[in-house]
Design a protein around this motif. Structure first.
Motif, PDB file in Angstrom:
ATOM      1  N   TRP A  54       5.639   1.961  -0.284  1.00 33.83           N
ATOM      2  CA  TRP A  54       4.286   2.015   0.273  1.00 33.83           C
ATOM      3  C   TRP A  54       4.242   1.329   1.631  1.00 33.83           C
ATOM      4  CZ3 TRP A  54       0.000   4.387   0.743  1.00 33.83           C
ATOM      5  CH2 TRP A  54      -1.140   3.757   1.223  1.00 33.83           C
ATOM      6  N   VAL A  55       4.906   0.195   1.749  1.00 32.87           N
ATOM      7  CA  VAL A  55       4.943  -0.521   3.020  1.00 32.87           C
ATOM      8  C   VAL A  55       5.618   0.343   4.091  1.00 32.87           C
ATOM      9  CG1 VAL A  55       5.805  -2.579   4.217  1.00 32.87           C
ATOM     10  CG2 VAL A  55       4.924  -2.772   1.886  1.00 32.87           C
ATOM     11  N   MET A  56       6.718   0.990   3.725  1.00 32.79           N
ATOM     12  CA  MET A  56       7.395   1.868   4.685  1.00 32.79           C
ATOM     13  C   MET A  56       6.508   3.050   5.063  1.00 32.79           C
ATOM     14  SD  MET A  56      10.255   0.784   5.753  1.00 32.79           S
ATOM     15  CE  MET A  56      11.009   2.250   6.411  1.00 32.79           C
ATOM     16  N   PHE A  57       5.830   3.643   4.083  1.00 35.90           N
ATOM     17  CA  PHE A  57       4.939   4.756   4.394  1.00 35.90           C
ATOM     18  C   PHE A  57       3.853   4.321   5.376  1.00 35.90           C
ATOM     19  CE2 PHE A  57       0.785   6.689   3.592  1.00 35.90           C
ATOM     20  CZ  PHE A  57       1.049   7.988   4.020  1.00 35.90           C
ATOM     21  N   VAL A 104      -0.238  -7.226   1.566  1.00 37.34           N
ATOM     22  CA  VAL A 104      -0.361  -7.949   0.298  1.00 37.34           C
ATOM     23  C   VAL A 104       0.786  -7.582  -0.637  1.00 37.34           C
ATOM     24  CG1 VAL A 104      -1.797  -8.181  -1.777  1.00 37.34           C
ATOM     25  CG2 VAL A 104      -2.845  -8.299   0.482  1.00 37.34           C
ATOM     26  N   ALA A 105       1.108  -6.285  -0.726  1.00 35.30           N
ATOM     27  CA  ALA A 105       2.223  -5.860  -1.580  1.00 35.30           C
ATOM     28  C   ALA A 105       3.540  -6.468  -1.102  1.00 35.30           C
ATOM     29  CB  ALA A 105       2.323  -4.339  -1.592  1.00 35.30           C
ATOM     30  N   LEU A 106       3.746  -6.472   0.201  1.00 36.34           N
ATOM     31  CA  LEU A 106       4.976  -7.042   0.761  1.00 36.34           C
ATOM     32  C   LEU A 106       5.048  -8.548   0.524  1.00 36.34           C
ATOM     33  CD1 LEU A 106       7.563  -6.497   2.341  1.00 36.34           C
ATOM     34  CD2 LEU A 106       6.244  -6.772   4.445  1.00 36.34           C
ATOM     35  N   ALA A 107       3.934  -9.245   0.660  1.00 35.94           N
ATOM     36  CA  ALA A 107       3.919 -10.689   0.406  1.00 35.94           C
ATOM     37  C   ALA A 107       4.228 -10.980  -1.055  1.00 35.94           C
ATOM     38  CB  ALA A 107       2.559 -11.274   0.787  1.00 35.94           C
ATOM     39  N   ALA A 128       8.668  -9.862   8.095  1.00 39.13           N
ATOM     40  CA  ALA A 128       7.942  -8.605   7.930  1.00 39.13           C
ATOM     41  C   ALA A 128       6.516  -8.854   7.452  1.00 39.13           C
ATOM     42  CB  ALA A 128       8.679  -7.693   6.945  1.00 39.13           C
ATOM     43  N   VAL A 129       6.319  -9.810   6.560  1.00 38.25           N
ATOM     44  CA  VAL A 129       4.975 -10.148   6.083  1.00 38.25           C
ATOM     45  C   VAL A 129       4.129 -10.673   7.236  1.00 38.25           C
ATOM     46  CG1 VAL A 129       3.659 -11.743   4.628  1.00 38.25           C
ATOM     47  CG2 VAL A 129       5.646 -10.575   3.695  1.00 38.25           C
ATOM     48  N   VAL A 130       4.690 -11.556   8.042  1.00 38.72           N
ATOM     49  CA  VAL A 130       3.956 -12.108   9.182  1.00 38.72           C
ATOM     50  C   VAL A 130       3.544 -10.993  10.141  1.00 38.72           C
ATOM     51  CG1 VAL A 130       4.159 -13.576  11.235  1.00 38.72           C
ATOM     52  CG2 VAL A 130       4.973 -14.408   9.015  1.00 38.72           C
ATOM     53  N   PHE A 131       4.469 -10.099  10.470  1.00 38.20           N
ATOM     54  CA  PHE A 131       4.143  -9.007  11.387  1.00 38.20           C
ATOM     55  C   PHE A 131       3.186  -8.002  10.750  1.00 38.20           C
ATOM     56  CE2 PHE A 131       8.001 -10.366  13.739  1.00 38.20           C
ATOM     57  CZ  PHE A 131       7.386 -10.560  14.962  1.00 38.20           C
ATOM     58  N   ALA A 132       3.249  -7.821   9.441  1.00 38.51           N
ATOM     59  CA  ALA A 132       2.311  -6.910   8.770  1.00 38.51           C
ATOM     60  C   ALA A 132       0.885  -7.444   8.883  1.00 38.51           C
ATOM     61  CB  ALA A 132       2.700  -6.726   7.308  1.00 38.51           C
ATOM     62  N   PHE A 133       0.700  -8.732   8.671  1.00 40.83           N
ATOM     63  CA  PHE A 133      -0.642  -9.294   8.786  1.00 40.83           C
ATOM     64  C   PHE A 133      -1.090  -9.388  10.243  1.00 40.83           C
ATOM     65  CE2 PHE A 133       0.162 -10.782   4.386  1.00 40.83           C
ATOM     66  CZ  PHE A 133      -0.923 -10.139   3.797  1.00 40.83           C
ATOM     67  N   ALA A 134      -0.164  -9.616  11.165  1.00 44.10           N
ATOM     68  CA  ALA A 134      -0.518  -9.601  12.591  1.00 44.10           C
ATOM     69  C   ALA A 134      -0.954  -8.193  13.010  1.00 44.10           C
ATOM     70  CB  ALA A 134       0.659 -10.077  13.438  1.00 44.10           C
ATOM     71  N   THR A 135      -0.256  -7.185  12.507  1.00 45.80           N
ATOM     72  CA  THR A 135      -0.625  -5.800  12.806  1.00 45.80           C
ATOM     73  C   THR A 135      -1.972  -5.460  12.190  1.00 45.80           C
ATOM     74  OG1 THR A 135       1.725  -5.239  12.812  1.00 45.80           O
ATOM     75  CG2 THR A 135       0.180  -3.411  12.709  1.00 45.80           C
ATOM     76  N   THR A 136      -2.224  -5.942  10.981  1.00 47.96           N
ATOM     77  CA  THR A 136      -3.524  -5.746  10.346  1.00 47.96           C
ATOM     78  C   THR A 136      -4.628  -6.326  11.220  1.00 47.96           C
ATOM     79  OG1 THR A 136      -2.506  -5.893   8.157  1.00 47.96           O
ATOM     80  CG2 THR A 136      -4.898  -6.205   8.267  1.00 47.96           C
TER      81      THR A 136
END
Length: 153
Positions: A54-57, A104-107, A128-136
């Motif tokens: 899901w994260v990759m998608f 959230v799933a990645l964390a 990756a979690v840090v960048f995912a939340f920064a992107t959010t």
């Protein structure tokens, strides 16, 4: 707020104006941070497959769509219509929901992998979690500014 004065709130930018006006100035940081999420998740061992899939998608979908959206805005395909302003808000709102769920799933998966070797994968997942939340956060700001622009159309 100086970036918003370069254009009236009732028009959509085209050409190089997308690099100088808010909210469109966020396209490049969204691409960079989203690309980093994509690269970091792809560089680790995918286990468990489902949440990381899901994260990759989300990261690939949002990267491709943001790039296409940026190209369409730069080419002036929108012809400054209110429908495009609404679509801009809807897309970025959807991207916020997608990235928040993926973050959230990645964390959660990262917390589960804390004690598993190798440590390098855990550290990459933390990045990756840090960048995912920064992107959010970037997509959230873009969505809010797009809503304001749509309101003033």
């Amino acid at each position: 707020m100086a970036a918003t004065t370069a254009q009236s709130m009732g028009t959509l930018p085209s050409g190089m104006e997308i690099c100088t006006t808010a909210p469109d100035i966020f396209y490049l940081p969204e691409l960079v941070f989203g690309g980093l999420v994509w690269i970091l998740v792809a560089s680790t061992h995918i286990d468990p497959v489902n949440p990381l899939g899901w994260v990759m998608f989300v990261s690939v979908f949002c990267f491709v769509m943001t790039f296409l959206w940026m190209i369409m805005f730069a080419a002036g395909c929108h012809k400054s219509s209110p429908g495009w302003a609404a679509a801009d808000f809807v897309y970025h709102g959807l991207a916020v929901i997608f990235y928040l769920s993926a973050g959230v799933a990645l964390a959660y998966i990262t917390l589960l992998r804390k004690s598993l070797p190798p440590l390098r994968f855990y550290q990459i997942d933390i990045a990756a979690v840090v960048f995912a939340f920064a992107t959010t956060f970037l997509y959230f700001i873009h969505a809010i500014l797009s809503a304001i622009r749509w309101k003033h159309f």
